[in-house]
Scaffold this motif. Structure first.
Motif, mmCIF file in Angstrom:
data_model
loop_
_atom_site.group_PDB
_atom_site.id
_atom_site.type_symbol
_atom_site.label_atom_id
_atom_site.label_comp_id
_atom_site.label_asym_id
_atom_site.label_seq_id
_atom_site.Cartn_x
_atom_site.Cartn_y
_atom_site.Cartn_z
ATOM 1 N N GLY A 131 -4.876 12.468 -5.810
ATOM 2 C CA GLY A 131 -4.897 11.250 -5.652
ATOM 3 C C GLY A 131 -4.458 10.321 -4.649
ATOM 4 O O GLY A 131 -4.295 9.317 -4.901
ATOM 5 N N MET A 132 -4.181 11.114 -3.668
ATOM 6 C CA MET A 132 -3.596 10.463 -2.405
ATOM 7 C C MET A 132 -4.356 10.388 -1.181
ATOM 8 O O MET A 132 -4.820 11.305 -0.598
ATOM 9 C CB MET A 132 -2.232 11.278 -1.919
ATOM 10 N N ASP A 133 -5.398 9.382 -1.568
ATOM 11 C CA ASP A 133 -6.250 8.990 -0.227
ATOM 12 C C ASP A 133 -5.503 8.965 1.185
ATOM 13 O O ASP A 133 -4.491 8.252 1.136
ATOM 14 C CB ASP A 133 -7.284 7.679 -0.622
ATOM 15 N N GLN A 134 -6.382 9.149 2.190
ATOM 16 C CA GLN A 134 -5.646 9.183 3.439
ATOM 17 C C GLN A 134 -5.911 8.046 4.501
ATOM 18 O O GLN A 134 -5.243 8.211 5.298
ATOM 19 C CB GLN A 134 -6.044 10.554 3.987
ATOM 20 N N PRO A 143 -7.661 2.435 0.563
ATOM 21 C CA PRO A 143 -6.653 2.504 1.738
ATOM 22 C C PRO A 143 -5.687 3.613 1.395
ATOM 23 O O PRO A 143 -5.303 3.938 0.203
ATOM 24 C CB PRO A 143 -5.941 1.443 1.485
ATOM 25 N N GLY A 144 -5.073 4.462 2.275
ATOM 26 C CA GLY A 144 -4.097 5.503 1.744
ATOM 27 C C GLY A 144 -2.794 4.749 1.155
ATOM 28 O O GLY A 144 -2.460 3.519 1.413
ATOM 29 N N MET A 150 -1.196 10.015 5.144
ATOM 30 C CA MET A 150 -1.896 9.083 5.905
ATOM 31 C C MET A 150 -2.445 9.401 7.217
ATOM 32 O O MET A 150 -1.572 10.167 8.199
ATOM 33 C CB MET A 150 -1.159 7.846 5.830
ATOM 34 N N TYR A 151 -3.661 9.286 7.599
ATOM 35 C CA TYR A 151 -4.030 9.392 9.035
ATOM 36 C C TYR A 151 -3.242 8.230 9.715
ATOM 37 O O TYR A 151 -2.837 7.188 9.608
ATOM 38 C CB TYR A 151 -5.636 8.903 9.036
ATOM 39 N N TYR A 152 -3.073 8.552 11.154
ATOM 40 C CA TYR A 152 -2.361 7.806 12.127
ATOM 41 C C TYR A 152 -3.222 6.427 12.174
ATOM 42 O O TYR A 152 -4.250 6.526 12.316
ATOM 43 C CB TYR A 152 -2.164 8.308 13.378
ATOM 44 N N GLY A 153 -2.227 5.221 12.062
ATOM 45 C CA GLY A 153 -2.839 3.940 12.413
ATOM 46 C C GLY A 153 -1.790 3.012 12.176
ATOM 47 O O GLY A 153 -0.750 3.258 11.723
#
Length: 543
Positions: A131-134, A143-144, A150-153
């Motif tokens: 359940g943790m979208d990235q 959204p993460g 999490m992806y970098y951003g």
């Protein structure tokens, strides 16, 4: 007019044509599948030639079949030696992963190129199935929600900034008084008799954290097989419950941490606690419920299992290598004495104790494969090889901390490695001398807090007790096994017996005196969480 009959009736002719069409369609489908398989394998082989050395990948399965059942970090260490390359490629299904097996290469890639290796790869099991979208974009469809995956951003930067409000280097200094008091109260328990305090709520949460730690170790059984074959996630959990077993608990854990933070905020919204900081920052950054939950839960999850595992490793080292203790006692007696326990003011003079702590962090690092994987945000080059954008890139801390060049006789517990004047000291690419907490922009946010707590706890345990192997009924020492560790991402020793003996009558009196004061100071935190207890009761009824 006479009717001319065909030698084959019309229905029979249609049946024949239909069966031929089916055969042609099936043959075309089969040939298309074979063609697609060949094209895909050619893609894999071309990429294989460009990337760091590794075993030749097979179609579809890559190198997954070569994975051992347990402790793959040891396999990758051996593979690195066989290939004579500190950086290797290993295919998990159709996707390559990169494993870094020495300190200098890890420093070159993950520290010096921190801006490049700042993201995460796609993590099917640890992120998507729990359940943790990235996504790192707050405007994305999904959204993460968690800094860890999490992806970098920009959204990642927000989460990192808020996390530093709780465990930044400046902030953790303010926790020293509380940490010292908590350690003193624990010493009292050991002095009287080792106690087992079981909180059913905390026990379940830690169990969830330990389960989560197992979900990023490469494997060829479920659920990690999803990482090799992501299409399996399209199967129904209802029809195949054994494949998805245990993954749902992570979601309940996320709900738990929001309930805990919300209750703390409502009880005392003006106190300088991290929960209040989260709700203070909520309007500014538009934090969602799941984001507050993850920001609160990450500190608990990252600090509970890892810190306790480190201290159990410390006790194991004391039992297995008693020869290192007298030098620690000599320094503590000279700097501190027996009338009081060590304080933060003593730290500059406790040179050997600081080396002792570093060796604990090096000898059997908890996050044995460096925590979560990195991924480059663009294609990168290393020694003439290509590491493509988004590639799962992992630092093998076991191999790094057991490299004979930096740590001769690596399985021997030897604090002298971290004393500058010692003949056992070796050059290392960073000042700390270990890589326990990761690298670059993805280094563990709580590193300062963990190092601070580990130092004061180990210093006081060494000051207070002679920690030894347990005795059997015949008063013979029970051996301990320094290799008997768990298999998860955060490894800890399997259960073993030991004994704690106060070092002197004066030390015992000091522990008891300071312990009484510590319990009084901590009494302001007494009480139970009503909302969290209700939360777990409700979840058990629904399960």
């Amino acid at each position: 007019m006479p009717v001319i009959e065909s030698p084959m009736g019309l229905p029979s002719l249609l049946d024949l044509l239909s069966s031929q069409v089916v055969r042609i369609a099936l043959a075309s489908l089969f040939l298309s599948g074979i063609g697609a398989l060949i094209v895909d394998h050619v893609r894999m082989l071309r990429l294989h030639k460009k990337m760091p050395p590794g075993p030749l990948p097979l179609p579809i399965i890559g190198n997954t079949h070569l994975l051992p059942r347990n402790k793959p970090w040891i396999y990758f260490e051996q593979l690195s030696k066989e290939l004579n390359s500190p950086v290797i490629t290993f295919w998990i299904g159709r996707n390559p992963t990169v494993w870094i097996n020495d300190a200098w290469s890890a420093s070159e890639l993950l520290d010096k190129k921190a801006a490049v290796f700042a993201s995460r790869p796609r993590m099917v099991v640890f992120a998507e199935l729990t359940g943790m979208d990235q996504s790192s974009d707050v405007h994305a469809k999904k959204p993460g929600s968690n800094l860890v995956t999490m992806y970098y951003g920009d959204r990642w930067r927000v989460h990192r900034k808020i996390t530093h409000l709780g465990v930044g280097l400046q902030q953790v200094r303010e926790y020293r008084g509380f940490r010292t008091t908590r350690v003193v109260s624990s010493l009292t328990n050991y002095c009287e008799r080792p106690k087992s305090i079981v909180d059913p709520i905390i026990t379940e949460v830690i169990a969830v954290m330990q389960k989560a730690a197992e979900l990023n170790v490469p494997g060829k059984s479920f659920p990690m097989l999803f990482e090799s074959f992501p299409w399996l996630t399209n199967l129904s959990p209802t029809l195949f419950p054994w494949m998805f077993q245990g993954l749902g608990k992570r979601r309940r854990g996320q709900q738990f941490f929001y309930a805990l933070a919300e209750e703390a905020h409502e009880k005392d919204p003006n106190s300088p606690c991290y929960a209040n900081q989260l709700f203070d920052e909520q309007p500014k950054y538009g934090l969602r419920t799941d984001e507050i939950s993850s920001l609160a839960g990450n500190l608990f999850g990252a600090g509970s299992d890892t810190s306790s595992s480190t201290l159990i490793t410390f006790v194991l080292a004391c039992c297995a290598f008693p020869e290192v203790l007298p030098k620690a006692w000599e320094e503590l007696d000279r700097v501190v004495g027996h009338h009081r326990s060590p304080s933060w003011d003593d730290k500059p003079e406790l040179v050997y104790i600081k080396a002792f702590v570093k060796e604990v962090l090096r000898w059997r690092s908890v996050a044995i494969i460096g925590g979560q994987p990195h991924a480059p945000i663009s294609d990168d080059e290393w020694n003439g090889y290509t590491i493509p954008k988004g590639t799962w890139t992992q630092g093998n801390v076991w191999a790094i901390h057991h490299n004979e060049h930096e740590f001769p006789d690596p399985d021997r517990f030897n604090p002298g490695r971290f004393l500058k004047e010692s003949p056992d000291a070796r050059p290392f690419p960073n000042d700390k001398g270990y890589m326990t907490f990761g690298w670059g922009r993805r280094v563990c946010s709580g590193q300062g807090l963990a190092e601070q707590g580990t130092f004061i706890t180990i210093a006081r345990l060494l000051w207070g007790f002679n920690i030894q192997k347990a005795l059997d009924e015949q008063r013979r020492e029970i051996p301990v096994d320094i290799f008997n560790y768990t298999d998860g991402l955060n490894m800890r020793p399997q259960p073993f017996k030991c004994r704690f003996t106060p070092r002197s009558a004066e030390v015992r009196k000091a522990i008891e005196r300071e312990g009484r004061q510590a319990l009084e100071d901590l009494s302001v935190y007494d009480g139970e969480s009503e909302r969290v207890a209700e939360f777990f009761s409700r979840n058990k009824q629904e399960a």
